[in-house]
Motif scaffolding. Structure first.
Motif: not given
Lengths: 349, 139
Positions: A156-163, A111-114, A74-81, A50-55
Protein backbone atom coordinates in the motif's frame (compact mmCIF):
# COMPACT_ATOMS: atom_id res chain seq x y z
CA UNK A 1 -16.15 12.79 10.29
CA UNK A 2 -16.54 10.45 13.23
CA UNK A 3 -16.69 7.55 10.83
CA UNK A 4 -13.45 8.69 9.17
CA UNK A 5 -11.68 9.08 12.52
CA UNK A 6 -12.91 5.68 13.63
CA UNK A 7 -11.66 3.93 10.51
CA UNK A 8 -8.34 5.80 10.75
CA UNK A 9 -7.83 4.65 14.32
CA UNK A 10 -8.76 1.10 13.28
CA UNK A 11 -6.19 1.34 10.51
CA UNK A 12 -3.49 2.65 12.86
CA UNK A 13 -4.24 -0.08 15.34
CA UNK A 14 -3.93 -2.66 12.57
CA UNK A 15 -0.55 -1.26 11.55
CA UNK A 16 0.71 -1.17 15.13
CA UNK A 17 -0.41 -4.71 15.75
CA UNK A 18 1.34 -5.93 12.61
CA UNK A 19 4.57 -4.21 13.58
CA UNK A 20 4.31 -5.57 17.09
CA UNK A 21 3.71 -9.11 15.96
CA UNK A 22 7.05 -10.67 16.79
CA UNK A 23 5.83 -14.04 17.91
CA UNK A 24 8.05 -15.93 15.51
CA UNK A 25 11.51 -17.42 15.63
CA UNK A 26 14.55 -15.39 14.68
CA UNK A 27 14.99 -17.41 11.47
CA UNK A 28 11.41 -16.70 10.33
CA UNK A 29 11.80 -12.99 11.01
CA UNK A 30 15.08 -12.88 9.16
CA UNK A 31 13.59 -14.69 6.17
CA UNK A 32 10.62 -12.33 6.01
CA UNK A 33 12.80 -9.24 6.34
CA UNK A 34 15.27 -10.37 3.68
CA UNK A 35 12.39 -11.15 1.29
CA UNK A 36 11.07 -7.63 1.89
CA UNK A 37 14.53 -6.19 1.23
CA UNK A 38 14.85 -8.22 -2.00
CA UNK A 39 11.42 -7.00 -3.11
CA UNK A 40 12.46 -3.39 -2.62
CA UNK A 41 15.72 -4.05 -4.53
CA UNK A 42 13.74 -5.52 -7.44
CA UNK A 43 11.31 -2.59 -7.39
CA UNK A 44 14.16 -0.06 -7.21
CA UNK A 45 15.89 -1.58 -10.24
CA UNK A 46 12.56 -1.80 -12.07
CA UNK A 47 11.87 1.89 -11.43
CA UNK A 48 15.39 2.98 -12.32
CA UNK A 49 15.89 1.00 -15.52
CA UNK A 50 12.40 0.34 -16.92
CA UNK A 51 9.96 2.84 -15.49
CA UNK A 52 12.03 6.04 -15.79
CA UNK A 53 13.20 5.36 -19.39
CA UNK A 54 9.51 4.85 -20.28
CA UNK A 55 8.80 8.19 -18.60
CA UNK A 56 11.44 9.90 -20.76
CA UNK A 57 10.34 8.43 -24.09
CA UNK A 58 9.97 11.13 -26.71
CA UNK A 59 7.26 9.29 -28.58
CA UNK A 60 4.95 7.59 -26.13
CA UNK A 61 2.35 6.47 -28.67
CA UNK A 62 4.03 3.09 -29.29
CA UNK A 63 4.61 2.24 -25.67
CA UNK A 64 2.33 -0.43 -24.27
CA UNK A 65 3.00 0.90 -20.79
CA UNK A 66 1.69 4.38 -21.61
CA UNK A 67 -1.36 2.94 -23.36
CA UNK A 68 -2.16 1.11 -20.16
CA UNK A 69 -1.56 4.20 -18.07
CA UNK A 70 -3.63 6.57 -20.21
CA UNK A 71 -6.53 4.15 -20.15
CA UNK A 72 -6.63 4.90 -16.42
CA UNK A 73 -7.60 8.54 -16.96
CA UNK A 74 -5.36 11.18 -15.41
CA UNK A 75 -3.00 8.85 -13.60
CA UNK A 76 -0.27 9.08 -16.22
CA UNK A 77 -0.10 12.85 -15.94
CA UNK A 78 -0.09 12.75 -12.14
CA UNK A 79 2.83 10.29 -12.16
CA UNK A 80 4.69 12.21 -14.84
CA UNK A 81 4.37 15.49 -12.95
CA UNK A 82 5.26 13.89 -9.60
CA UNK A 83 8.41 12.15 -10.84
CA UNK A 84 9.77 15.02 -12.96
CA UNK A 85 9.15 17.66 -10.29
CA UNK A 86 11.45 18.91 -7.57
CA UNK A 87 15.18 19.44 -7.57
CA UNK A 88 15.79 17.31 -10.66
CA UNK A 89 13.71 19.75 -12.70
CA UNK A 90 15.41 22.82 -11.22
CA UNK A 91 18.93 21.40 -11.65
CA UNK A 92 18.74 19.46 -14.89
CA UNK A 93 15.33 20.22 -16.36
CA UNK A 94 16.26 23.07 -18.68
CA UNK A 95 19.23 24.67 -20.38
CA UNK A 96 21.59 23.26 -22.93
CA UNK A 97 24.48 22.68 -20.52
CA UNK A 98 23.17 19.25 -19.58
CA UNK A 99 21.54 16.81 -21.87
CA UNK A 100 18.40 14.97 -20.86
CA UNK A 101 20.43 11.93 -19.78
CA UNK A 102 21.47 13.70 -16.58
CA UNK A 103 17.84 14.61 -15.95
CA UNK A 104 16.87 10.99 -16.54
CA UNK A 105 19.58 9.72 -14.20
CA UNK A 106 18.44 12.15 -11.49
CA UNK A 107 14.82 10.98 -11.83
CA UNK A 108 16.09 7.38 -11.85
CA UNK A 109 17.71 8.04 -8.47
CA UNK A 110 14.39 9.22 -7.04
CA UNK A 111 12.91 6.01 -8.46
CA UNK A 112 15.42 4.05 -6.35
CA UNK A 113 14.65 6.13 -3.30
CA UNK A 114 10.91 5.43 -3.35
CA UNK A 115 10.93 1.68 -2.49
CA UNK A 116 14.15 1.80 -0.47
CA UNK A 117 13.07 4.68 1.75
CA UNK A 118 9.82 2.85 2.48
CA UNK A 119 11.75 -0.31 3.34
CA UNK A 120 14.02 1.79 5.55
CA UNK A 121 11.01 3.32 7.31
CA UNK A 122 9.56 -0.16 7.70
CA UNK A 123 12.67 -1.62 9.37
CA UNK A 124 13.14 1.52 11.45
CA UNK A 125 9.60 1.37 12.86
CA UNK A 126 10.03 -2.35 13.54
CA UNK A 127 13.26 -1.60 15.40
CA UNK A 128 11.67 1.16 17.52
CA UNK A 129 8.69 -1.06 18.33
CA UNK A 130 10.89 -3.99 19.32
CA UNK A 131 12.87 -1.75 21.66
CA UNK A 132 10.03 0.05 23.44
CA UNK A 133 7.35 -2.66 23.01
CA UNK A 134 4.27 -0.44 23.52
CA UNK A 135 1.45 -2.25 25.33
CA UNK A 136 -1.13 -1.65 22.58
CA UNK A 137 -2.35 -5.19 22.21
CA UNK A 138 -1.44 -8.75 22.91
CA UNK A 139 -0.26 -9.26 19.33
CA UNK A 140 3.32 -9.59 20.50
CA UNK A 141 2.47 -12.56 22.64
CA UNK A 142 0.63 -14.46 19.92
CA UNK A 143 2.87 -16.90 18.11
CA UNK A 144 1.51 -16.59 14.60
CA UNK A 145 3.34 -14.98 11.73
CA UNK A 146 2.43 -11.37 10.94
CA UNK A 147 4.23 -11.16 7.62
CA UNK A 148 1.12 -11.16 5.35
CA UNK A 149 -0.07 -8.01 7.11
CA UNK A 150 3.37 -6.45 6.90
CA UNK A 151 3.63 -7.13 3.17
CA UNK A 152 0.14 -5.68 2.67
CA UNK A 153 1.13 -2.44 4.42
CA UNK A 154 4.38 -2.32 2.41
CA UNK A 155 2.58 -2.62 -0.94
CA UNK A 156 0.00 0.00 0.00
CA UNK A 157 2.83 2.38 0.89
CA UNK A 158 4.67 1.61 -2.40
CA UNK A 159 1.52 2.35 -4.43
CA UNK A 160 1.07 5.55 -2.47
CA UNK A 161 4.68 6.64 -3.00
CA UNK A 162 4.42 6.39 -6.80
CA UNK A 163 2.02 9.33 -6.78
CA UNK A 164 4.06 11.31 -4.25
CA UNK A 165 6.02 14.25 -5.70
CA UNK A 166 9.80 14.35 -5.26
CA UNK A 167 10.00 17.51 -3.26
CA UNK A 168 9.44 16.84 0.44
CA UNK A 169 11.25 13.49 0.78
CA UNK A 170 13.00 12.20 -2.32
CA UNK A 171 15.26 15.18 -2.90
CA UNK A 172 18.87 16.16 -2.32
CA UNK A 173 18.28 17.12 1.31
CA UNK A 174 16.01 14.33 2.56
CA UNK A 175 16.88 10.78 1.60
CA UNK A 176 20.41 11.40 0.38
CA UNK A 177 21.93 12.26 3.73
CA UNK A 178 20.15 9.53 5.67
CA UNK A 179 21.29 6.97 3.11
CA UNK A 180 24.87 8.24 3.01
CA UNK A 181 25.14 8.25 6.81
CA UNK A 182 23.59 4.77 7.03
CA UNK A 183 25.96 3.43 4.38
CA UNK A 184 29.02 4.76 6.20
CA UNK A 185 27.72 3.06 9.34
CA UNK A 186 27.27 -0.16 7.37
CA UNK A 187 30.80 0.03 5.98
CA UNK A 188 32.25 0.25 9.50
CA UNK A 189 29.89 -2.41 10.86
CA UNK A 190 30.79 -4.81 8.03
CA UNK A 191 34.47 -4.67 8.89
CA UNK A 192 33.82 -5.12 12.62
CA UNK A 193 31.61 -8.17 12.00
CA UNK A 194 34.16 -9.69 9.63
CA UNK A 195 37.13 -9.21 11.99
CA UNK A 196 34.96 -10.67 14.74
CA UNK A 197 34.20 -13.74 12.61
CA UNK A 198 37.92 -14.12 11.83
CA UNK A 199 38.76 -14.15 15.55
CA UNK A 200 35.82 -16.38 16.51
CA UNK A 201 36.69 -19.03 13.93
CA UNK A 202 40.17 -19.46 15.38
CA UNK A 203 38.72 -19.47 18.91
CA UNK A 204 36.23 -22.20 18.07
CA UNK A 205 38.82 -24.53 16.54
CA UNK A 206 41.31 -23.88 19.34
CA UNK A 207 38.63 -24.72 21.88
CA UNK A 208 38.00 -28.01 20.11
CA UNK A 209 41.72 -28.77 20.15
CA UNK A 210 41.82 -28.08 23.89
CA UNK A 211 38.76 -30.28 24.48
CA UNK A 212 40.41 -33.14 22.60
CA UNK A 213 43.60 -32.61 24.57
CA UNK A 214 41.65 -32.84 27.77
CA UNK A 215 40.30 -36.25 26.74
CA UNK A 216 43.50 -37.77 25.38
CA UNK A 217 46.97 -36.31 25.42
CA UNK A 218 48.06 -34.77 22.06
CA UNK A 219 44.82 -35.80 20.35
CA UNK A 220 43.97 -32.13 19.78
CA UNK A 221 46.81 -31.83 17.29
CA UNK A 222 44.42 -32.65 14.43
CA UNK A 223 42.51 -29.42 15.04
CA UNK A 224 45.74 -27.43 15.04
CA UNK A 225 46.67 -29.14 11.77
CA UNK A 226 43.24 -28.19 10.41
CA UNK A 227 43.92 -24.56 11.32
CA UNK A 228 47.30 -24.59 9.56
CA UNK A 229 45.78 -26.29 6.47
CA UNK A 230 43.04 -23.66 6.35
CA UNK A 231 45.69 -20.94 6.55
CA UNK A 232 47.59 -22.47 3.62
CA UNK A 233 44.37 -22.76 1.56
CA UNK A 234 43.29 -19.18 2.25
CA UNK A 235 46.74 -17.72 1.57
CA UNK A 236 47.08 -19.60 -1.72
CA UNK A 237 43.60 -18.33 -2.69
CA UNK A 238 44.75 -14.85 -1.80
CA UNK A 239 48.02 -15.00 -3.77
CA UNK A 240 46.41 -16.55 -6.85
CA UNK A 241 43.66 -13.91 -6.64
CA UNK A 242 46.21 -11.09 -6.61
CA UNK A 243 48.04 -12.65 -9.59
CA UNK A 244 44.74 -12.98 -11.51
CA UNK A 245 43.86 -9.36 -10.74
CA UNK A 246 47.26 -8.18 -12.05
CA UNK A 247 46.79 -10.28 -15.16
CA UNK A 248 43.23 -9.24 -16.10
CA UNK A 249 42.71 -5.78 -14.63
CA UNK A 250 46.15 -4.09 -14.68
CA UNK A 251 46.68 -3.49 -18.36
CA UNK A 252 48.83 -0.62 -19.64
CA UNK A 253 47.08 2.68 -19.10
CA UNK A 254 45.11 1.47 -16.08
CA UNK A 255 47.14 3.23 -13.40
CA UNK A 256 44.12 3.35 -11.10
CA UNK A 257 43.70 -0.43 -11.04
CA UNK A 258 47.44 -0.99 -10.61
CA UNK A 259 47.47 1.36 -7.64
CA UNK A 260 44.49 -0.37 -6.01
CA UNK A 261 45.88 -3.89 -6.44
CA UNK A 262 49.37 -2.88 -5.27
CA UNK A 263 47.94 -1.13 -2.20
CA UNK A 264 45.86 -4.20 -1.32
CA UNK A 265 48.96 -6.37 -1.73
CA UNK A 266 50.93 -4.07 0.58
CA UNK A 267 48.06 -4.11 3.09
CA UNK A 268 48.04 -7.92 3.13
CA UNK A 269 51.81 -8.07 3.64
CA UNK A 270 51.68 -5.42 6.36
CA UNK A 271 48.85 -7.13 8.26
CA UNK A 272 50.42 -10.57 8.07
CA UNK A 273 53.86 -9.28 9.01
CA UNK A 274 52.48 -7.30 11.93
CA UNK A 275 50.59 -10.34 13.17
CA UNK A 276 53.63 -12.61 12.96
CA UNK A 277 55.78 -9.94 14.64
CA UNK A 278 53.46 -9.23 17.56
CA UNK A 279 52.21 -12.85 17.86
CA UNK A 280 49.07 -11.23 19.18
CA UNK A 281 46.31 -12.77 17.08
CA UNK A 282 46.45 -15.99 15.08
CA UNK A 283 47.52 -16.76 11.55
CA UNK A 284 44.03 -17.97 10.69
CA UNK A 285 42.49 -14.56 11.43
CA UNK A 286 45.15 -12.93 9.26
CA UNK A 287 44.42 -15.41 6.47
CA UNK A 288 40.69 -14.61 6.63
CA UNK A 289 41.35 -10.87 6.58
CA UNK A 290 43.83 -11.21 3.69
CA UNK A 291 41.33 -13.18 1.61
CA UNK A 292 38.69 -10.57 2.38
CA UNK A 293 41.04 -7.77 1.29
CA UNK A 294 41.67 -9.60 -2.00
CA UNK A 295 37.93 -10.03 -2.53
CA UNK A 296 37.38 -6.32 -1.91
CA UNK A 297 40.18 -5.46 -4.34
CA UNK A 298 38.37 -7.49 -7.02
CA UNK A 299 35.14 -5.74 -6.02
CA UNK A 300 36.75 -2.32 -6.54
CA UNK A 301 38.42 -2.96 -9.89
CA UNK A 302 35.32 -4.69 -11.27
CA UNK A 303 33.46 -1.39 -10.79
CA UNK A 304 35.85 0.57 -12.99
CA UNK A 305 33.76 2.39 -15.61
CA UNK A 306 36.63 2.30 -18.11
CA UNK A 307 35.91 -0.68 -20.40
CA UNK A 308 39.57 -1.16 -21.41
CA UNK A 309 40.62 -1.76 -17.79
CA UNK A 310 37.57 -3.78 -16.82
CA UNK A 311 36.91 -7.05 -18.67
CA UNK A 312 34.02 -7.74 -16.26
CA UNK A 313 32.09 -4.82 -17.76
CA UNK A 314 29.13 -6.25 -19.65
CA UNK A 315 27.94 -5.29 -23.10
CA UNK A 316 24.93 -3.04 -23.38
CA UNK A 317 22.80 -5.35 -25.49
CA UNK A 318 19.54 -6.74 -24.14
CA UNK A 319 21.10 -9.97 -22.91
CA UNK A 320 23.93 -8.12 -21.19
CA UNK A 321 21.51 -5.74 -19.50
CA UNK A 322 19.32 -8.59 -18.22
CA UNK A 323 22.35 -10.51 -16.93
CA UNK A 324 23.86 -7.39 -15.36
CA UNK A 325 20.65 -6.33 -13.64
CA UNK A 326 19.89 -9.80 -12.28
CA UNK A 327 23.47 -10.21 -11.03
CA UNK A 328 23.16 -6.86 -9.27
CA UNK A 329 19.88 -7.90 -7.67
CA UNK A 330 21.34 -11.20 -6.46
CA UNK A 331 24.50 -9.60 -5.09
CA UNK A 332 22.59 -6.89 -3.20
CA UNK A 333 20.08 -9.40 -1.80
CA UNK A 334 23.01 -11.61 -0.79
CA UNK A 335 24.51 -8.64 1.07
CA UNK A 336 21.30 -8.41 3.09
CA UNK A 337 21.12 -12.16 3.64
CA UNK A 338 24.71 -12.74 4.69
CA UNK A 339 25.14 -9.77 7.02
CA UNK A 340 21.99 -10.68 8.94
CA UNK A 341 23.21 -14.27 9.50
CA UNK A 342 22.55 -15.46 13.03
CA UNK A 343 26.19 -16.34 13.72
CA UNK A 344 27.43 -12.91 14.80
CA UNK A 345 24.31 -12.41 16.89
CA UNK A 346 24.10 -15.82 18.50
CA UNK A 347 27.72 -16.26 19.54
CA UNK A 348 26.88 -14.55 22.79
CA UNK A 349 23.41 -16.00 23.11
CA UNK B 1 60.51 -25.34 13.95
CA UNK B 2 58.55 -22.69 12.13
CA UNK B 3 55.39 -24.70 12.47
CA UNK B 4 56.01 -24.88 16.18
CA UNK B 5 56.30 -21.07 16.37
CA UNK B 6 53.09 -20.66 14.42
CA UNK B 7 51.17 -23.05 16.62
CA UNK B 8 52.58 -21.23 19.60
CA UNK B 9 51.14 -18.04 18.14
CA UNK B 10 47.83 -19.83 17.73
CA UNK B 11 47.91 -20.95 21.33
CA UNK B 12 48.69 -17.49 22.57
CA UNK B 13 45.76 -15.84 20.79
CA UNK B 14 43.66 -13.65 23.00
CA UNK B 15 39.99 -13.76 23.47
CA UNK B 16 39.12 -10.45 21.82
CA UNK B 17 35.44 -9.69 21.56
CA UNK B 18 33.96 -6.84 19.60
CA UNK B 19 30.37 -7.80 19.59
CA UNK B 20 30.13 -8.70 23.24
CA UNK B 21 26.73 -7.64 24.44
CA UNK B 22 26.46 -8.00 28.16
CA UNK B 23 23.11 -9.31 29.19
CA UNK B 24 20.76 -6.46 30.04
CA UNK B 25 18.38 -6.57 33.01
CA UNK B 26 15.52 -7.19 30.60
CA UNK B 27 17.16 -10.36 29.33
CA UNK B 28 17.74 -11.73 32.79
CA UNK B 29 14.15 -10.91 33.67
CA UNK B 30 13.06 -12.85 30.64
CA UNK B 31 15.18 -15.82 31.63
CA UNK B 32 13.70 -15.90 35.12
CA UNK B 33 10.25 -15.62 33.64
CA UNK B 34 10.94 -18.59 31.39
CA UNK B 35 12.46 -20.60 34.16
CA UNK B 36 9.55 -19.74 36.42
CA UNK B 37 7.07 -20.99 33.85
CA UNK B 38 8.92 -24.26 33.39
CA UNK B 39 9.79 -24.84 37.02
CA UNK B 40 7.42 -27.76 37.45
CA UNK B 41 8.93 -29.74 34.62
CA UNK B 42 11.51 -32.11 35.98
CA UNK B 43 13.09 -32.94 32.62
CA UNK B 44 13.39 -30.84 29.48
CA UNK B 45 13.81 -32.66 26.18
CA UNK B 46 16.41 -31.20 23.84
CA UNK B 47 13.91 -30.02 21.22
CA UNK B 48 12.02 -27.95 23.75
CA UNK B 49 15.28 -26.52 24.97
CA UNK B 50 16.25 -25.23 21.51
CA UNK B 51 12.76 -23.81 21.08
CA UNK B 52 13.22 -21.94 24.29
CA UNK B 53 16.56 -20.49 23.20
CA UNK B 54 14.96 -19.50 19.91
CA UNK B 55 12.29 -17.51 21.73
CA UNK B 56 14.92 -15.94 23.92
CA UNK B 57 16.95 -14.93 20.87
CA UNK B 58 13.82 -13.61 19.27
CA UNK B 59 13.20 -11.13 22.05
CA UNK B 60 16.70 -9.73 22.42
CA UNK B 61 17.91 -9.83 18.82
CA UNK B 62 14.89 -8.44 16.97
CA UNK B 63 15.97 -4.84 17.26
CA UNK B 64 19.51 -5.69 16.17
CA UNK B 65 18.20 -7.54 13.11
CA UNK B 66 16.06 -4.56 12.18
CA UNK B 67 18.89 -2.11 12.82
CA UNK B 68 21.26 -3.95 10.52
CA UNK B 69 18.52 -4.24 7.88
CA UNK B 70 18.11 -0.44 8.09
CA UNK B 71 21.77 0.14 7.27
CA UNK B 72 21.74 -2.56 4.57
CA UNK B 73 18.80 -0.73 2.94
CA UNK B 74 20.85 2.48 3.08
CA UNK B 75 23.77 0.66 1.46
CA UNK B 76 21.56 -0.71 -1.33
CA UNK B 77 20.08 2.72 -2.06
CA UNK B 78 23.47 4.44 -1.97
CA UNK B 79 25.25 1.94 -4.20
CA UNK B 80 22.41 1.81 -6.75
CA UNK B 81 22.45 5.61 -7.10
CA UNK B 82 26.28 5.86 -6.73
CA UNK B 83 25.82 7.73 -3.46
CA UNK B 84 23.23 10.09 -4.86
CA UNK B 85 25.50 11.53 -7.52
CA UNK B 86 24.11 12.23 -10.96
CA UNK B 87 26.38 10.85 -13.66
CA UNK B 88 25.94 9.32 -17.06
CA UNK B 89 27.78 6.05 -17.43
CA UNK B 90 29.23 5.42 -20.87
CA UNK B 91 30.73 2.13 -21.92
CA UNK B 92 33.75 1.89 -24.18
CA UNK B 93 31.32 1.36 -27.03
CA UNK B 94 29.62 4.64 -26.13
CA UNK B 95 26.34 3.18 -24.88
CA UNK B 96 24.49 3.94 -21.72
CA UNK B 97 25.64 1.21 -19.33
CA UNK B 98 22.43 -0.16 -17.90
CA UNK B 99 24.15 -3.53 -17.78
CA UNK B 100 26.35 -2.30 -14.92
CA UNK B 101 24.26 -0.46 -12.33
CA UNK B 102 26.96 -0.45 -9.65
CA UNK B 103 29.83 0.73 -11.84
CA UNK B 104 31.32 4.14 -11.09
CA UNK B 105 34.15 6.00 -9.43
CA UNK B 106 32.13 6.87 -6.32
CA UNK B 107 31.36 3.22 -5.57
CA UNK B 108 35.00 2.29 -6.23
CA UNK B 109 36.14 4.90 -3.72
CA UNK B 110 33.69 3.81 -1.05
CA UNK B 111 34.64 0.11 -1.28
CA UNK B 112 38.30 1.18 -1.16
CA UNK B 113 37.57 3.11 2.03
CA UNK B 114 35.88 0.06 3.54
CA UNK B 115 38.90 -2.10 2.57
CA UNK B 116 41.27 0.23 4.40
CA UNK B 117 38.97 0.44 7.40
CA UNK B 118 39.21 -3.37 7.61
CA UNK B 119 43.03 -3.28 7.38
CA UNK B 120 43.42 -0.51 9.95
CA UNK B 121 40.91 -2.02 12.40
CA UNK B 122 42.59 -5.41 12.23
CA UNK B 123 46.04 -3.85 12.62
CA UNK B 124 44.69 -1.97 15.65
CA UNK B 125 43.48 -5.20 17.27
CA UNK B 126 47.04 -6.51 16.86
CA UNK B 127 48.83 -3.44 18.14
CA UNK B 128 46.48 -2.29 20.90
CA UNK B 129 47.36 -5.01 23.49
CA UNK B 130 51.04 -4.13 23.01
CA UNK B 131 50.52 -0.41 23.38
CA UNK B 132 48.28 -0.66 26.42
CA UNK B 133 49.40 -3.77 28.29
CA UNK B 134 47.54 -2.78 31.45
CA UNK B 135 44.15 -2.53 29.81
CA UNK B 136 42.06 -5.69 29.92
CA UNK B 137 40.71 -6.36 26.42
CA UNK B 138 38.89 -9.54 27.24
CA UNK B 139 35.25 -8.97 28.13
Amino acid sequence: MFCFCFSLSKCLRFCCESFLGNGETFAAQRKGSVVLLSLSIILAIFFQYFFVPELFLVDKSHSFFWHAMTSLTGLDQVIDRAWRSGYCATNFGSGDKYDSRYYQDCVGNTGVFRPTSIAFLFFFISMIFSIIQPPISNAASSSRSWWPEKYLIYFILICFSIFLPNEPFFNGRGCYFIFRAGSILFIVLQQIILIDIAYKWNEAWLDRANECDAIAWRSGIKWLRAIVTMCIILYSLCISGIIMLYHYFAKSGCGENKLIITLSCLGIIAVTGLQLYTCESSLLSSAVISTYITYLAYNIVSKNPNGVCNPALGKSDTFGIIVGLSLTMVSLAWTGYSWTADDPWTFQG
Amino acid sequence: MKLYIYSNCLRLSRNTDFMSTGSSPEDSRYITQLEGSNINEPFLPRALDTERTNTFMNMSFTWKLNAILCVVTCWVAASLTSWGSVQVMVNHDGNFAAANPLVGHVNMTMIGVSQWIAIILYAWTLVAPRLYPDYDFSP
